[in-house]
Design a protein around this motif. Structure first.
Motif, PDB file in Angstrom:
ATOM      1  N   THR A  15       0.807  -1.227   0.000  1.00  0.00           N
ATOM      2  CA  THR A  15       0.000   0.000   0.000  1.00  0.00           C
ATOM      3  C   THR A  15       0.838   1.274   0.000  1.00  0.00           C
ATOM      4  N   SER A  19      -0.625   1.019  -4.298  1.00  0.00           N
ATOM      5  CA  SER A  19      -2.074   1.221  -4.221  1.00  0.00           C
ATOM      6  C   SER A  19      -2.503   2.379  -3.331  1.00  0.00           C
ATOM      7  N   TYR A  71     -10.716  -1.963   1.596  1.00  0.00           N
ATOM      8  CA  TYR A  71      -9.634  -2.560   0.800  1.00  0.00           C
ATOM      9  C   TYR A  71      -8.845  -3.475   1.715  1.00  0.00           C
ATOM     10  N   GLU A  96      -6.959  -7.883  -2.161  1.00  0.00           N
ATOM     11  CA  GLU A  96      -5.705  -8.161  -2.862  1.00  0.00           C
ATOM     12  C   GLU A  96      -5.670  -9.583  -3.412  1.00  0.00           C
ATOM     13  N   ALA A 123      -8.096  -7.673  -6.854  1.00  0.00           N
ATOM     14  CA  ALA A 123      -7.066  -6.718  -7.301  1.00  0.00           C
ATOM     15  C   ALA A 123      -6.112  -7.305  -8.341  1.00  0.00           C
ATOM     16  N   TYR A 125      -4.921  -6.079 -10.947  1.00  0.00           N
ATOM     17  CA  TYR A 125      -4.930  -4.717 -11.468  1.00  0.00           C
ATOM     18  C   TYR A 125      -4.258  -4.561 -12.830  1.00  0.00           C
ATOM     19  N   HIS A 287       1.862   4.674  -9.620  1.00  0.00           N
ATOM     20  CA  HIS A 287       1.018   3.863  -8.741  1.00  0.00           C
ATOM     21  C   HIS A 287       0.348   2.803  -9.623  1.00  0.00           C
ATOM     22  N   GLN A 289      -1.606   0.407  -9.290  1.00  0.00           N
ATOM     23  CA  GLN A 289      -3.009   0.025  -9.139  1.00  0.00           C
ATOM     24  C   GLN A 289      -3.988   1.156  -9.457  1.00  0.00           C
ATOM     25  N   GLN A 290      -3.494   2.345  -9.734  1.00  0.00           N
ATOM     26  CA  GLN A 290      -4.411   3.475  -9.886  1.00  0.00           C
ATOM     27  C   GLN A 290      -5.443   3.288 -10.995  1.00  0.00           C
ATOM     28  N   ILE A 293      -8.071   0.995  -9.527  1.00  0.00           N
ATOM     29  CA  ILE A 293      -8.833   1.636  -8.457  1.00  0.00           C
ATOM     30  C   ILE A 293      -9.839   2.631  -9.021  1.00  0.00           C
TER      31      ILE A 293
END
Length: 326
Positions: A15, A19, A71, A96, A123, A125, A287, A289-290, A293
């Motif tokens: 994190t 993320s 999350y 995750e 996730a 991602y 980032h 995972q943006q 997300i």
């Protein structure tokens, strides 16, 4: 619901950059609270990332009335417990990878969300990153003709005794915490991409072994899939290779050409067709995972479909269980 106010359970390494910061950068989203069993580490994370609240108890975070989405970024052994608690509280969940310790646990999560009509996203991602979306586009456009097969080779050197002494590594090869070894930590991304590209497989087979005996989990895995389209996939994961033989390569071969790329390495896509080769480079994301997300927030706000549903997450677990004989 007009805005997603997130709470993170497990504000560890994943994190810090991959993320966590994205929850405050995505439209209609904010990070309200974080939780970690170590209170001092939870407080430190909250202060460094300017998060208003921190907890050392997951139930307290889940039941915080200001939080309307959770999350889960803990190791896999607690995914089911925390997901079920959040679902019982009526809050949508982003969990995750891998989804759970095994397929049985993943199905419990999937069924609980369906029974209570609570949204659940896994996730995986990479589905939303421009690099892999481009590969999906090329496949859908039949840029290399009809796909015949996909081949993945992933080799890494053996973790040393010193490596295994580090907490960030040791849990990943503890089957009670991670479900398996490094295969369970890394292969979910690779296998989910195959589902993203080709759909759910019709048949699954595989083998695994613990060759080095460096830890209790298997360190070599091979697996095969066949999809409804008759596309075949074969993969070999070796975590005890010589450092000079490390490899991260996936090739998708079609009737008119092939695509070559890595999943974890440099974002460079090679497209070969008519004896010509084109290299497409992609800028690394700050980032990673943006993009996912963003889609999760849109889904939770009823503005978009689920970017990776629990069925796909559970299917990845089923495949891994089949490959490793769990």
């Amino acid at each position: 619901m007009k805005k997603i106010n997130w709470g993170i359970i497990g504000c560890g390494d994943v994190t810090e950059l991959k993320s966590g910061p994205s929850f405050g950068k995505v439209k209609n989203s904010s990070l309200v609270a974080v939780m970690r069993r170590d209170a001092e580490k939870a407080k430190d994370y909250a202060q460094r990332h300017h998060v208003p609240k921190w907890y050392n108890d997951a139930a307290a975070l889940i039941n915080d009335p200001e939080i309307n989405a959770v999350y889960i970024a803990t190791p896999p052994s607690s995914h089911e417990e925390y997901a079920l608690a959040a679902i019982d509280a009526g809050k949508p969940v982003y969990v995750e990878k891998p989804m759970a310790l095994n397929f049985t646990s993943a199905i419990k999560m999937k069924n609980a969300a369906a029974e209570k009509n609570i949204k659940l996203v896994i996730a995986h991602y990479r589905r939303e990153q421009p690099y892999f979306k481009k590969i999906k586009q090329l496949l859908d456009e039949k840029s290399i003709g009809e796909v015949r097969f996909a081949r993945l080779d992933f080799y890494r050197k053996l973790l040393s005794v010193e490596d295994l002494a580090l907490p960030k590594n040791s849990w990943r090869v503890d089957t009670s915490v991670a479900g398996g070894g490094l295969f369970h930590d890394l292969a979910p991304h690779q296998l989910d991409l195959m589902l993203y590209f080709f759909g759910v497989p019709e048949r699954v087979s595989g083998f695994s072994a613990n060759q080095s005996r460096q830890y209790n989990a298997d360190d070599i895995v091979s697996g095969n899939l066949i999809f409804k389209s008759d596309v075949l996939f074969s993969g070999l994961w070796c975590f005890n290779a010589d450092s000079q033989n490390e490899r991260d390569c996936c090739e998708i071969c079609g009737s008119e050409g092939k695509l070559s790329f890595s999943v974890f390495g440099q974002q460079k896509l090679s497209v070969t067709k008519n004896r010509e080769n084109e290299i497409i480079f992609f800028k690394p994301l700050k980032h990673v995972q943006q993009p996912m997300i963003e889609k999760v927030v849109e889904y939770f706000l009823d503005e978009a479909p689920n970017p990776c549903n629990a069925g796909d997450g559970a299917e990845v677990m089923r495949i891994m269980d089949k490959f490793t004989g769990i």
